[in-house]
Every structure is written in C-alpha cells, then in structure tokens.
Enzyme design. Structure first.
Site: not given
Ligand code: GAR
Length: 188
Positions: A109, A12-14, A90-92, A107
């Site tokens: 990526h 969840g850092s984003n 991480m789910r469609l 989203n």
């Molecule tokens: C992030 O790097 C995001 O881009 C990636 O998961 C990570 C979540 O980090 N998403 C994917 O790969 C989507 N296909 P976070 O939980 O620290 O935000």
C-alpha cells in the site's frame, strides 16, 4: 522454490518488479499465475513478456463473491500455489480466499499505514499536507489495508507535487516488496 500467485487490477509495475526478481534469482520463488479482475489491465501485457499464465476473472461473472473466490482458490490449488501477493489488486479479500491461505496473503500500500488507507493514498497524503509518507507491506485480513505490518519505508513528499511523489513511492515499492517477500518466504 516457493510458488506464488500475483493479483493485480491495473498497470502491474509491482508485478513486473517481482517477476523480474523471481527471474534473476533475487526472490527464491516462481509466479504460477497472474490473476486479474480487469480485462484491460496493463499487467496482462507485462505477464506475456515473462510467459506467466494469466487468469482474468471478474466477480460479476459469478453469483457471489464467495463463488468468485472459490474459483480462484481452485485454480491456485491446481498449481500448488502457496503464497498470494496482492499488487494493486483493488478489491477486498473475502473469507473464502483468506481461509484457504491463512497468513499467506500479502499486500502493498502506498502510504505509512494506518495513515491514508483505501483509494488514492498518495493523493490523500499530498492533499493533507504531510511532509513524509511512504510504503507499507502487510499481511491481509478482512479489512481495507489493515493486517499485521511486515515492512515500511518512508518517502519524502515532493512539495505538494502528487506526480513526483508518486514516482518516488513507486520506486520504493518495487524495492520494498522484493525485500518483504524474500523475508517472509525465508521464514516460512
Ligand atoms: C501501487 O501503488 C499499490 O501500492 C497500490 O496500487 C498501485 C498499483 O500499481 N495499491 C493500493 O492502493 C492498495 N490499497 P501497479 O499496478 O503499477 O503495481
């Protein structure tokens, strides 16, 4: 002020970067829900710091993906959420959610799409030996990490070093997601 819901599955850092930006006015929006599909996700802890309500819903609690998403849509509508922001979810996304929020789901990526979609994009890029990778923010459609691109930023690969490359990518992610969100929210 626009109302958002953020979806996460892990650290969840984003989510935290977006929550901070909403709190200090960098993004003109409020986060009405954190929606999580993994009860142990660290994102839940982060939400507490911001007093953001969290909803933990797992698809296995429902008879179908449509039923799972219908419950999510109901909760989002109850709080008048207008935008869905996937941040490490991480789910469609299925038709139930897509149809409820047409062109309103974003989203992030960790690669320059369409290169390296799916899981472990940073590892894929480092193992492939590319010298430049990056970050993409895009609208969500039925595919995996497909959908119209909103913004991208390049990040140099640190010489076969996955950990250092990941750190550089996450830093760019936190900045780029804020910019992309502010951009789409302003135009809506
Ligand atoms: C992030 O790097 C995001 O881009 C990636 O998961 C990570 C979540 O980090 N998403 C994917 O790969 C989507 N296909 P976070 O939980 O620290 O935000």
């Amino acid at each position: 002020m626009k109302k958002l819901a953020v979806f996460a599955s892990g650290s969840g850092s984003n989510f935290e970067a977006i929550a901070t930006a909403c709190q200090n006015g960098e993004i003109d929006a409020s986060i009405e829900w954190l929606i999580v599909d993994q009860p142990e996700a660290y994102a839940i802890e982060r939400a507490k710091k911001f007093n953001i309500p969290t909803l933990v819903l797992q698809p296995k609690q429902f008879e179908s993906r449509a039923a799972y998403e219908a419950e999510i849509v109901k909760q989002l509508h109850e709080k008048d959420v207008e935008w869905v922001v996937l941040a490490g979810y991480m789910r469609l996304v299925g038709d139930t959610l897509l149809d409820a929020f047409p062109n309103r789901i974003l989203n992030i990526h960790p690669s320059l799409l369409p290169s390296f979609p799916g899981l472990d994009a940073i590892r894929q890029a480092v193992r492939h030996g590319v010298k430049v990778t990056g970050v993409t923010v895009h609208y969500v459609d039925q595919g995996m990490d497909t959908g119209p691109i909103i913004m991208q930023r390049a990040v140099d690969v640190v010489d076969g070093d996955e950990e250092a490359t990941a750190a550089a990518i996450h830093e760019v992610e936190h900045a780029l997601y804020k910019e992309a969100l502010q951009y789409v929210l302003h135009r809506s």
